[in-house]
Scaffold this motif. Structure first.
Motif, PDB file in Angstrom:
ATOM      1  N   GLY A  74       0.818  -1.216   0.000  1.00 40.73           N
ATOM      2  CA  GLY A  74       0.000   0.000   0.000  1.00 40.73           C
ATOM      3  C   GLY A  74       0.848   1.260   0.000  1.00 40.73           C
ATOM      4  N   TRP A  75       1.841   1.318   0.888  1.00 35.59           N
ATOM      5  CA  TRP A  75       2.693   2.509   0.939  1.00 35.59           C
ATOM      6  C   TRP A  75       3.534   2.628  -0.329  1.00 35.59           C
ATOM      7  CZ3 TRP A  75       0.902   6.028   3.764  1.00 35.59           C
ATOM      8  CH2 TRP A  75       0.298   5.758   4.987  1.00 35.59           C
ATOM      9  N   ASP A  76       3.941   1.502  -0.916  1.00 44.29           N
ATOM     10  CA  ASP A  76       4.688   1.562  -2.176  1.00 44.29           C
ATOM     11  C   ASP A  76       3.812   2.140  -3.297  1.00 44.29           C
ATOM     12  OD1 ASP A  76       6.986   0.591  -1.002  1.00 44.29           O
ATOM     13  OD2 ASP A  76       6.676  -1.473  -1.686  1.00 44.29           O
ATOM     14  N   HIS A  77       2.516   2.002  -3.164  1.00 37.89           N
ATOM     15  CA  HIS A  77       1.576   2.583  -4.132  1.00 37.89           C
ATOM     16  C   HIS A  77       1.314   4.061  -3.814  1.00 37.89           C
ATOM     17  CE1 HIS A  77      -1.999   3.045  -6.666  1.00 37.89           C
ATOM     18  NE2 HIS A  77      -2.613   3.527  -5.608  1.00 37.89           N
ATOM     19  N   PHE A  78       1.071   4.370  -2.530  1.00 43.07           N
ATOM     20  CA  PHE A  78       0.616   5.712  -2.171  1.00 43.07           C
ATOM     21  C   PHE A  78       1.725   6.758  -2.058  1.00 43.07           C
ATOM     22  CE2 PHE A  78      -3.115   3.278  -0.612  1.00 43.07           C
ATOM     23  CZ  PHE A  78      -4.069   3.914  -1.396  1.00 43.07           C
ATOM     24  N   LEU A  79       2.919   6.384  -1.596  1.00 46.15           N
ATOM     25  CA  LEU A  79       3.969   7.396  -1.437  1.00 46.15           C
ATOM     26  C   LEU A  79       4.376   8.042  -2.763  1.00 46.15           C
ATOM     27  CD1 LEU A  79       6.071   5.820   1.445  1.00 46.15           C
ATOM     28  CD2 LEU A  79       4.573   7.826   1.564  1.00 46.15           C
ATOM     29  N   PRO A  80       4.502   7.300  -3.878  1.00 46.76           N
ATOM     30  CA  PRO A  80       4.758   7.971  -5.154  1.00 46.76           C
ATOM     31  C   PRO A  80       3.608   8.915  -5.551  1.00 46.76           C
ATOM     32  CG  PRO A  80       5.353   5.668  -5.324  1.00 46.76           C
ATOM     33  CD  PRO A  80       4.635   5.834  -4.011  1.00 46.76           C
ATOM     34  N   ARG A  81       2.395   8.575  -5.176  1.00 49.77           N
ATOM     35  CA  ARG A  81       1.262   9.471  -5.438  1.00 49.77           C
ATOM     36  C   ARG A  81       1.417  10.773  -4.665  1.00 49.77           C
ATOM     37  NH1 ARG A  81      -4.469   6.687  -6.090  1.00 49.77           N
ATOM     38  NH2 ARG A  81      -4.951   8.663  -5.117  1.00 49.77           N
ATOM     39  N   LEU A  82       1.970  10.699  -3.458  1.00 48.77           N
ATOM     40  CA  LEU A  82       2.233  11.902  -2.672  1.00 48.77           C
ATOM     41  C   LEU A  82       3.188  12.814  -3.444  1.00 48.77           C
ATOM     42  CD1 LEU A  82       3.218  12.042   1.072  1.00 48.77           C
ATOM     43  CD2 LEU A  82       4.538  13.254  -0.625  1.00 48.77           C
ATOM     44  N   VAL A  83       4.272  12.227  -3.983  1.00 47.80           N
ATOM     45  CA  VAL A  83       5.255  13.012  -4.739  1.00 47.80           C
ATOM     46  C   VAL A  83       4.590  13.675  -5.946  1.00 47.80           C
ATOM     47  CG1 VAL A  83       7.402  12.918  -6.078  1.00 47.80           C
ATOM     48  CG2 VAL A  83       7.172  11.573  -3.968  1.00 47.80           C
ATOM     49  N   SER A  84       3.798  12.934  -6.699  1.00 48.82           N
ATOM     50  CA  SER A  84       3.108  13.489  -7.875  1.00 48.82           C
ATOM     51  C   SER A  84       2.134  14.592  -7.472  1.00 48.82           C
ATOM     52  CB  SER A  84       2.324  12.398  -8.612  1.00 48.82           C
ATOM     53  OG  SER A  84       3.191  11.401  -9.062  1.00 48.82           O
ATOM     54  N   TYR A  85       1.428  14.378  -6.363  1.00 44.62           N
ATOM     55  CA  TYR A  85       0.461  15.373  -5.903  1.00 44.62           C
ATOM     56  C   TYR A  85       1.195  16.673  -5.492  1.00 44.62           C
ATOM     57  CZ  TYR A  85      -2.953  17.835  -3.117  1.00 44.62           C
ATOM     58  OH  TYR A  85      -3.765  18.824  -2.601  1.00 44.62           O
ATOM     59  N   VAL A  86       2.298  16.550  -4.766  1.00 43.85           N
ATOM     60  CA  VAL A  86       3.061  17.750  -4.365  1.00 43.85           C
ATOM     61  C   VAL A  86       3.540  18.485  -5.614  1.00 43.85           C
ATOM     62  CG1 VAL A  86       5.149  18.593  -3.234  1.00 43.85           C
ATOM     63  CG2 VAL A  86       3.723  16.885  -2.092  1.00 43.85           C
ATOM     64  N   ASP A  87       3.992  17.752  -6.629  1.00 44.70           N
ATOM     65  CA  ASP A  87       4.403  18.396  -7.885  1.00 44.70           C
ATOM     66  C   ASP A  87       3.278  19.251  -8.456  1.00 44.70           C
ATOM     67  OD1 ASP A  87       6.916  17.244  -7.723  1.00 44.70           O
ATOM     68  OD2 ASP A  87       6.486  15.697  -9.228  1.00 44.70           O
ATOM     69  N   ARG A  88       2.054  18.719  -8.427  1.00 46.68           N
ATOM     70  CA  ARG A  88       0.901  19.487  -8.929  1.00 46.68           C
ATOM     71  C   ARG A  88       0.621  20.699  -8.045  1.00 46.68           C
ATOM     72  NH1 ARG A  88      -1.456  14.400  -9.180  1.00 46.68           N
ATOM     73  NH2 ARG A  88      -3.128  14.978  -7.751  1.00 46.68           N
ATOM     74  N   VAL A  89       0.722  20.527  -6.732  1.00 48.98           N
ATOM     75  CA  VAL A  89       0.441  21.629  -5.791  1.00 48.98           C
ATOM     76  C   VAL A  89       1.403  22.778  -6.015  1.00 48.98           C
ATOM     77  CG1 VAL A  89       0.522  22.307  -3.353  1.00 48.98           C
ATOM     78  CG2 VAL A  89      -0.630  20.194  -4.011  1.00 48.98           C
ATOM     79  N   VAL A  90       2.700  22.478  -6.130  1.00 46.68           N
ATOM     80  CA  VAL A  90       3.686  23.556  -6.253  1.00 46.68           C
ATOM     81  C   VAL A  90       3.732  24.161  -7.649  1.00 46.68           C
ATOM     82  CG1 VAL A  90       5.115  22.743  -4.345  1.00 46.68           C
ATOM     83  CG2 VAL A  90       5.637  21.997  -6.666  1.00 46.68           C
ATOM     84  N   SER A  91       3.212  23.451  -8.655  1.00 43.47           N
ATOM     85  CA  SER A  91       3.239  24.001 -10.009  1.00 43.47           C
ATOM     86  C   SER A  91       1.960  24.762 -10.351  1.00 43.47           C
ATOM     87  CB  SER A  91       3.463  22.886 -11.045  1.00 43.47           C
ATOM     88  OG  SER A  91       2.352  22.015 -11.073  1.00 43.47           O
ATOM     89  N   THR A  92       0.944  24.701  -9.450  1.00 44.98           N
ATOM     90  CA  THR A  92      -0.302  25.426  -9.686  1.00 44.98           C
ATOM     91  C   THR A  92      -0.148  26.850  -9.168  1.00 44.98           C
ATOM     92  OG1 THR A  92      -1.536  23.376  -9.381  1.00 44.98           O
ATOM     93  CG2 THR A  92      -2.795  25.423  -9.238  1.00 44.98           C
ATOM     94  N   PRO A  93      -0.372  27.839 -10.053  1.00 43.08           N
ATOM     95  CA  PRO A  93      -0.188  29.232  -9.611  1.00 43.08           C
ATOM     96  C   PRO A  93      -1.239  29.655  -8.599  1.00 43.08           C
ATOM     97  CG  PRO A  93      -0.871  29.141 -11.923  1.00 43.08           C
ATOM     98  CD  PRO A  93      -0.744  27.736 -11.435  1.00 43.08           C
TER      99      PRO A  93
END
Length: 154
Positions: A135-154
């Motif tokens: 589960g964590w091997d699935h969800f932790l990469p999603r955290l990284v992708s989500y943070v990328d979206r958060v910081v790239s959204t103006p």
């Protein structure tokens, strides 16, 4: 195999303050981990994370209790104990997110422990550990992708 704790390190290209919000607040958690989250990021606060549609019998509603909320360094909680019980060392799992500034981002040190302390028989211990590790091997990469979206959204 040792079934004591699950440990992962991942680099996140965002400041610790941003990563802390993503691992500690319901509106961010439910973007990368559970389908629904209800909690206050304050020590002693209790809440739930929900996997699936809460209105259906197949939903998994999991209680949690926040242990540490030390922005932007550490967020930890106990979870996966029986509803109506108080989280303790011998009835729950301890999840910790340690955030360390690293270059222009954050090194996230994740751990989940307490598997052996629950007193499960060997087969149950092994199955729970493997399920959670996957589960964590699935969800932790999603955290990284989500943070990328958060910081790239103006």
């Amino acid at each position: 195999m040792e079934y004591g704790s699950i440990e992962r390190e991942i680099y996140v290209e965002a400041a610790p303050e941003v990563v802390y919000e993503v691992v500690s607040t319901p509106e961010h958690l439910q973007e990368w981990w559970p389908d629904e989250a209800e909690l206050k990021p304050e020590p002693g606060a209790t809440g739930v994370v929900v996997f699936g549609d809460r209105t259906t019998p197949g939903a998994n509603v999991v209680p949690l209790t926040v242990l540490e909320a030390d922005p932007p360094r550490r967020f930890s909680f106990r979870w996966a104990y029986e509803e109506g019980e108080v989280a303790s060392v011998d009835n729950s799992l301890l999840v910790t997110f340690d955030l360390v500034p690293s270059g222009t981002g954050t090194l996230l040190r994740f751990s989940e422990g307490g598997f052996r302390e629950n007193g499960w028989e060997a087969a149950v211990l092994e199955e729970r550990y493997r399920q959670n590790a996957a589960g964590w091997d699935h969800f932790l990469p999603r955290l990284v992708s989500y943070v990328d979206r958060v910081v790239s959204t103006p």
